[in-house]
Each structure stands twice: as structure tokens, then as C-alpha cells.
Motif scaffolding. Structure first.
Motif, short mmCIF file in Angstrom:
data_model
loop_
_atom_site.label_atom_id
_atom_site.label_comp_id
_atom_site.label_asym_id
_atom_site.label_seq_id
_atom_site.Cartn_x
_atom_site.Cartn_y
_atom_site.Cartn_z
N VAL A 236 39.83 38.59 50.08
CA VAL A 236 38.28 38.59 50.64
C VAL A 236 38.47 39.51 51.92
CG1 VAL A 236 35.91 37.61 50.85
CG2 VAL A 236 37.82 37.21 48.86
N THR A 237 39.36 38.73 52.32
CA THR A 237 38.91 39.57 54.52
C THR A 237 39.86 40.41 54.58
OG1 THR A 237 41.03 38.33 55.23
CG2 THR A 237 38.61 37.30 55.43
N GLY A 238 41.09 40.46 53.99
CA GLY A 238 41.75 42.45 54.63
C GLY A 238 42.98 41.74 55.42
N GLU A 239 43.08 40.32 55.15
CA GLU A 239 43.87 39.74 56.66
C GLU A 239 44.99 39.13 55.60
OE1 GLU A 239 41.96 36.43 59.09
OE2 GLU A 239 40.32 38.68 58.97
N GLY A 240 46.54 39.35 56.68
CA GLY A 240 47.95 38.14 55.57
C GLY A 240 48.01 38.98 54.85
N LEU A 241 48.96 38.03 54.07
CA LEU A 241 49.59 38.29 53.10
C LEU A 241 49.60 39.27 51.82
CD1 LEU A 241 52.52 37.82 51.91
CD2 LEU A 241 51.74 36.03 50.99
N ALA A 242 47.81 39.10 51.61
CA ALA A 242 48.24 39.25 50.32
C ALA A 242 45.74 40.68 50.66
CB ALA A 242 47.05 39.06 49.71
N GLY A 243 46.01 41.00 51.72
CA GLY A 243 45.07 41.74 53.38
C GLY A 243 44.94 42.82 52.68
N GLY A 244 46.19 43.79 52.37
CA GLY A 244 46.69 44.29 51.72
C GLY A 244 46.14 45.08 50.31
N LEU A 245 45.46 44.13 50.28
CA LEU A 245 44.84 44.06 47.74
C LEU A 245 43.61 44.54 48.27
CD1 LEU A 245 46.89 41.53 46.49
CD2 LEU A 245 47.57 43.57 45.78
N LYS A 246 42.71 43.95 49.45
CA LYS A 246 41.46 44.39 49.74
C LYS A 246 41.36 45.48 49.35
CE LYS A 246 37.63 44.06 53.05
NZ LYS A 246 36.79 43.40 52.34
N GLY A 247 39.80 45.52 48.13
CA GLY A 247 39.30 46.92 47.80
C GLY A 247 40.16 47.15 46.88
N LYS A 248 41.26 47.03 46.41
CA LYS A 248 42.36 47.67 45.81
C LYS A 248 42.64 46.98 44.23
CE LYS A 248 45.45 49.34 49.16
NZ LYS A 248 46.82 49.55 49.72
N ILE A 249 41.93 45.67 44.30
CA ILE A 249 41.97 45.16 43.12
C ILE A 249 40.51 44.52 42.52
CG2 ILE A 249 44.38 44.98 42.91
CD1 ILE A 249 44.16 42.09 43.52
N LEU A 250 39.96 44.28 41.50
CA LEU A 250 39.55 43.75 40.47
C LEU A 250 39.74 42.24 40.19
CD1 LEU A 250 36.15 43.49 39.07
CD2 LEU A 250 37.36 44.47 37.65
N ARG A 251 40.77 41.70 39.97
CA ARG A 251 41.46 40.83 39.26
C ARG A 251 42.77 40.15 40.07
NH1 ARG A 251 39.27 43.37 34.39
NH2 ARG A 251 38.55 41.87 33.32
N LEU A 252 42.16 38.90 40.85
CA LEU A 252 43.51 38.34 41.55
C LEU A 252 43.51 37.29 40.58
CD1 LEU A 252 45.05 37.80 44.31
CD2 LEU A 252 43.31 36.51 45.00
N PRO A 253 45.32 37.38 39.61
CA PRO A 253 46.45 36.60 39.56
C PRO A 253 46.30 35.21 40.83
CG PRO A 253 46.74 38.46 38.12
CD PRO A 253 46.28 38.84 39.81
N LEU A 254 46.14 34.41 40.17
CA LEU A 254 46.73 33.57 40.98
C LEU A 254 47.97 32.79 40.15
CD1 LEU A 254 44.08 32.18 43.33
CD2 LEU A 254 46.29 33.58 43.97
N GLY A 255 49.53 32.15 40.83
CA GLY A 255 49.80 31.40 40.26
C GLY A 255 50.77 31.63 38.93
N SER A 256 52.55 31.16 38.98
CA SER A 256 53.00 32.19 38.37
C SER A 256 53.50 31.70 36.48
CB SER A 256 55.03 31.24 39.06
OG SER A 256 54.77 29.61 38.79
N ASP A 257 52.79 30.59 36.29
CA ASP A 257 52.13 30.73 35.47
C ASP A 257 50.98 31.55 34.47
OD1 ASP A 257 50.48 29.28 37.07
OD2 ASP A 257 49.69 27.83 35.63
N CYS A 258 50.21 31.82 35.59
CA CYS A 258 49.38 32.69 35.09
C CYS A 258 49.72 34.38 34.44
CB CYS A 258 47.93 33.01 36.27
SG CYS A 258 46.75 34.19 35.89
N VAL A 259 50.80 34.32 35.83
CA VAL A 259 51.35 36.01 35.90
C VAL A 259 51.86 36.19 34.77
CG1 VAL A 259 52.84 37.83 36.53
CG2 VAL A 259 51.39 36.36 38.50
N ALA A 260 52.88 34.63 34.26
CA ALA A 260 53.95 34.74 32.70
C ALA A 260 52.60 35.21 31.59
CB ALA A 260 54.36 33.54 32.46
N ARG A 261 51.88 34.57 31.76
CA ARG A 261 50.74 33.99 30.87
C ARG A 261 49.98 35.56 30.25
NH1 ARG A 261 46.59 29.19 30.09
NH2 ARG A 261 45.52 30.54 29.19
N LEU A 262 49.48 35.72 31.50
CA LEU A 262 48.81 37.30 31.39
C LEU A 262 49.77 38.44 30.33
CD1 LEU A 262 46.39 39.40 31.87
CD2 LEU A 262 46.33 38.72 34.78
N GLU A 263 51.07 38.60 31.27
CA GLU A 263 51.75 39.72 31.13
C GLU A 263 52.00 39.42 29.33
OE1 GLU A 263 54.99 39.70 34.87
OE2 GLU A 263 55.71 38.66 33.57
#
Length: 286
Positions: A236-263
Motif C-alpha cells: 500500500v505504501t510503496g515501502e519495504g520488502l514488498a514496496g516495489g509492488l505498489k501500483g503493479k498488482i491488483l492481487r496480493l497472495p499471502l502465504g505459502s499455502d495460498c501460493v500453492a493453491r493459487l498455482e
């Protein structure tokens, strides 16, 4: 320059509580909602002690949302970031769910966020800035047994978010959909089983197996709430580890289990498309 103002619903527990504390610790301003200040007295005291403001709001009651939105805006004059987080999960077989149970699930998880978003958009449009964060779930992409109505409400929230992202882009208002997997919060503990329970036909099979897995998972979820809300804050803020994703993604998957199910879900949809492609292309006017 004044720090951003967040409105976070469902702050009495779960990711909403963790996000509220994280945002306050970062020096931002927060208006947090709880259904009952008296029932959540300890949480309210902690949030206020850290500089947060409290608004009582039951997101499932339509006639209270407009007044709550106005109260939230009154503290600092506006809201920069709305986080539609308040939600719960109705569990059981779809056949066992009543209309009233389904309606309450949608009032809380879908129509409540719609109404609150609608109440705050005029101010955001007037200022030509703002962010709408809709907390969905991996269930909003991948429906599993026992979660039919919950998944349906989150699928609906995701569809709405896609449309909002297009409609609000001209006003410089961003939309972010967050899809958490299993995080170690009180979410499973607060889940509601259908009043009828599990009817006989479903007592042995996917529904009961899923419910048993939820019972076993409660308190043992793989996701760390502190890390999860940190990633949300960064996008949301464009700061920190995931800050580079600001404005580039609509969806933010969170968690290894989420990533596996989404794949797995994406592979399944791609497989359906490949198999049905010829039949699908045969339906246009010649």
C-alpha cells in the motif's frame, strides 16, 4: 506532511487487529472499527493508547454504515486508505445452509464492504487520491468443501474489486485485493457452523473431512500475522520488502499455502480452457 489516515474494519481481532497495530507503529493515523467497544474493551484501550481512534460498526447492518463513515472522516477530515477487513466464515455443506445464514454471510463479507466503499468514494474522488484494500482469501479464488457461501462472498468481492480498479483509475484511486492463506489468528475459532450442523449425507465425505482439518489447523496455521500485515502495509505504501509492488498488482497472495493453491487453480483453469477451446470457438456466427 501529515501521515496517511487508514480506516480498518474488523480491528478487534485477526489480521485487522495486527494491521491496525502495525500501521500505528509506523506513525500513520488509524480509525479502527469494532462491533462493540464494551465487548472488545481491552483491544479498544490498546488501540487508543497507541493513538488510534475507534468507531463502533457492525458491517452487516446497512443503516449504520453511512453514519460510521462520516464519524470516521470527522476525526481527521478524510480517509486515505480504506481496508475492508471485517468478515467471518460460515462452514458446512451448501445444502445445509439456510437463506438467512447465506444472507448474513453476504451482508458481512460483501455488501458491507460495498456500502462502506460507496460512502467514502465521494471524498476520495474529490481529492483525486485514495486506496481501497479489500481483504479477500484464497477461498476467493479456490472454493473448497464446507466453504461454499464464504467462497462465494469472497469471489463476489474479488469480481467487484476488478471492476472498481477500472472505474476508479481515472480518479487516481487504487484498488488492492489481498488473498491470505491460513494465518495464525482467531479466524477459524470465530468461524460459524451451520445451525443445522452437518446433515447425515455429508457426515462422511469432503465436507466433514474439511471441517475436521479446520479443527486440527486451529492454532497451528503456517502464516505469521505480523509478517502478513507487514506485506500489506508495504504494498500500500510503496515501502519495504514488498514496496516495489505498489501500483503493479491488483492481487496480493499471502502465504505459502495460498501460493500453492493459487498455482493449482491456475493450472486447472488453463486445463479447462485448453480442453474446451475448440468447442468454445465453434459458437460464433459463421
Amino acid at each position: 506532511m501529515a501521515s496517511p489516515v487508514w480506516l480498518i474494519t474488523g480491528s478487534s481481532g485477526g489480521l485487522g487487529y495486527s494491521l491496525t497495530l502495525h500501521v500505528l507503529a509506523a506513525g500513520h493515523r488509524v480509525v479502527a472499527t469494532v462491533r462493540s467497544s464494551s465487548k472488545s474493551a481491552a483491544v479498544v484501550k490498546e488501540i487508543e493508547a497507541r493513538g488510534g481512534k475507534i468507531v463502533e460498526l457492525d458491517i452487516a447492518k446497512p443503516d449504520t454504515i453511512s453514519a460510521a463513515a462520516k464519524q470516521a472522516e470527522s476525526f481527521y477530515g478524510h480517509i486515505d486508505i480504506l481496508v475492508n477487513n471485517a468478515a467471518y466464515s460460515l462452514l458446512g455443506a451448501v445444502e445445509d445452509m439456510t437463506d438467512d445464514e447465506g444472507a448474513l454471510q453476504f451482508e458481512t463479507n460483501f455488501f458491507g464492504p460495498v456500502r462502506l466503499t460507496r460512502a467514502l468514494l465521494p471524498s476520495m474522488r474529490a481529492r483525486r487520491t485514495g486506496t481501497i484494500v479489500n481483504i479477500s482469501s484464497i477461498a476467493g479464488q479456490d472454493g473448497r468443501p464446507s466453504c461454499g457461501m464464504y467462497a462465494a462472498s469472497k469471489f463476489a468481492l474479488e469480481g467487484l474489486s476488478e471492476t472498481l480498479a477500472h472505474e476508479l483509475a481515472p480518479f487516481n484511486i487504487a484498488v488492492l485485493v489481498v488473498e491470505p492463506g491460513a494465518f495464525r489468528t482467531n479466524f477459524l475459532q470465530a468461524a460459524q457452523i451451520t445451525k443445522a450442523g452437518v446433515s447425515e449425507p455429508y457426515k462422511e465425505g469432503p465436507v466433514q473431512i474439511a471441517l475436521d482439518k479446520f479443527d486440527a489447523a486451529n492454532g497451528n496455521q503456517i502464516g505469521d500475522p505480523a509478517k502478513g500485515v507487514a506485506r500489506i502495509f508495504e504494498v500500500v505504501t510503496g515501502e519495504g520488502l514488498a514496496g516495489g509492488l505498489k501500483g503493479k498488482i491488483l492481487r496480493l497472495p499471502l502465504g505459502s499455502d495460498c501460493v500453492a493453491r493459487l498455482e493449482q487453480k491456475l493450472e486447472s483453469v488453463t486445463g479447462d480452457l485448453k480442453l474446451a477451446r475448440e468447442a468454445s470457438l465453434s459458437t460464433d456466427f459463421a
